[in-house]
Write an enzyme that holds these catalytic residues in place. Structure first.
Site, PDB file in Angstrom:
ATOM      1  N   HIS A   1      -1.794  -1.740  -0.182  1.00  0.00           N
ATOM      2  CA  HIS A   1      -1.843  -1.720   1.278  1.00  0.00           C
ATOM      3  C   HIS A   1      -0.451  -1.752   1.896  1.00  0.00           C
ATOM      4  CE1 HIS A   1      -5.559  -1.314   3.411  1.00  0.00           C
ATOM      5  NE2 HIS A   1      -5.128  -2.017   4.438  1.00  0.00           N
TER       6      HIS A   1
ATOM      7  N   TYR B   1       0.567  -1.769  14.601  1.00  0.00           N
ATOM      8  CA  TYR B   1       1.807  -1.150  14.152  1.00  0.00           C
ATOM      9  C   TYR B   1       2.811  -0.988  15.287  1.00  0.00           C
ATOM     10  CZ  TYR B   1      -0.832  -0.402   9.944  1.00  0.00           C
ATOM     11  OH  TYR B   1      -1.586  -0.610   8.822  1.00  0.00           O
TER      12      TYR B   1
ATOM     13  N   ARG C   1      -6.319   4.218   1.822  1.00  0.00           N
ATOM     14  CA  ARG C   1      -6.749   2.911   1.341  1.00  0.00           C
ATOM     15  C   ARG C   1      -6.888   2.982  -0.176  1.00  0.00           C
ATOM     16  NH1 ARG C   1     -10.269   4.005   5.816  1.00  0.00           N
ATOM     17  NH2 ARG C   1      -9.986   2.545   7.553  1.00  0.00           N
TER      18      ARG C   1
END
Length: 321
Positions: free
Chosen positions: A253, A288, A160
């Site tokens: 991101h 995902y 992150r």
């Protein structure tokens, strides 16, 4: 009269307005809420007041849960999404908590009313070839050497943005090829660092001392020699994409999403990807799998003989032959 967003601009009936004004005063004086927060609460609750007045109610105590569900349905028909409706319900719930406390109503009709689930947006992902092109681009000065090391690390380890800028020199174990990061909820995890990212980090550490004092522990430094800010990383990545010829807007991101999607596509190991990303709930990681399915569906459409378009006039997939 209504605004372009469909919200009434006429004044509320006095029976509704007086209680709402006292609630806003309570938020501002007792709860120390920001002016903008109070404005949002007033707007959202006032919209409910106009709805009640149009439907024959003369005070707040007449509202029951079934009325509120019909109101939620009206908001949905007006085009509000799940997140916006949830915000409205949060304001209404808090307003009725106040009314219960003031003994103006007996109970809170919003407690058991929920907003419709918001559609979850699939994250953007760069393809493998574009990532290779961007990360293999030459670095022409110390700041670009730093930038490439940051971007390699974001993509190599799925960090992150907050995790990246929080790294210290001691966070990276080059011998083991690992980086120790502090994630959400102050949870620490160790993730592997790829060979290319380690090489980029070595290049950066070779020029880092030219930017910062010896007693600065941050891994990535600004031009001034202090810890780099998240906003600076965002701007530098966007700039890198423009200069290096990216065909889409780059943001931190996006690199994390690309890491997760490419790894899952290659390995199929959802649990491993969850651990590497630092997700507490595997449901967060499962988004995902949708990206992976989209990729497979695209390959199917382009490659399978029974999926190809028959003619310009028939653009649908031949799914039932």
């Amino acid at each position: 009269m209504k605004t372009s967003a469909g919200q009434p601009t006429a004044a509320l009936p006095a029976e509704f307005d007086s209680a709402l004004e006292r609630f806003i005063e309570h938020l501002a004086s007792e709860r120390r809420q920001a002016r903008e927060t109070c404005r949002h609460y007033q707007r959202d609750v006032a919209r409910l007041g106009h709805y009640l007045a149009r439907n024959g109610h003369n005070d707040w105590s007449r509202l029951i849960s079934s009325d509120l569900r019909r109101y939620v349905a009206e908001l949905s028909r007006a085009g509000l999404g799940g997140r916006s409706i949830a915000r409205h319900l949060s304001a209404i719930r808090r307003f009725y908590d106040y009314l219960v406390r003031e003994r103006q109503v007996r109970d809170n009709p919003a407690l058991d009313v929920r907003a419709p689930k918001a559609k979850r947006r699939l994250p953007g992902v760069a393809d493998v070839d574009q990532m290779q092109h961007l990360l293999d681009a030459s670095a022409d000065d110390p700041l670009e050497v730093r930038d490439r090391a940051m971007f390699e690390l974001l993509y190599s380890s799925g960090l992150r943005l907050s995790e990246l800028v929080g790294l210290n020199l001691s966070s990276v174990d080059q011998q083991a090829g690992e980086v120790r990061v502090l994630g959400k909820g102050s949870k620490e995890r160790v993730v592997p660092v790829g060979r290319k990212a380690l090489m980029a980090l070595q290049d950066w550490l070779g020029v880092r001392q030219s930017l910062g004092p010896r007693d600065e522990f941050a891994l990535f430094l600004s031009r001034r020699g202090d810890r780099l800010s998240p906003r600076s990383v965002q701007l530098r990545l966007s700039r890198w994409g423009v200069i290096k010829g990216a065909d889409q807007r780059l943001y931190p991101h996006l690199l994390r999403h690309s890491f997760a999607s490419h790894l899952l596509e290659s390995s199929g190991d959802l649990r491993a990807v969850q651990e590497l990303l630092g997700h507490a709930d595997i449901a967060t990681t499962q988004i995902y799998t949708h990206l992976d399915f989209q990729h497979l569906a695209k390959v199917y459409d382009q490659s399978h003989p029974r999926a190809r378009r028959r003619s310009p006039g028939n653009t649908s997939r031949i799914a039932d032959e």
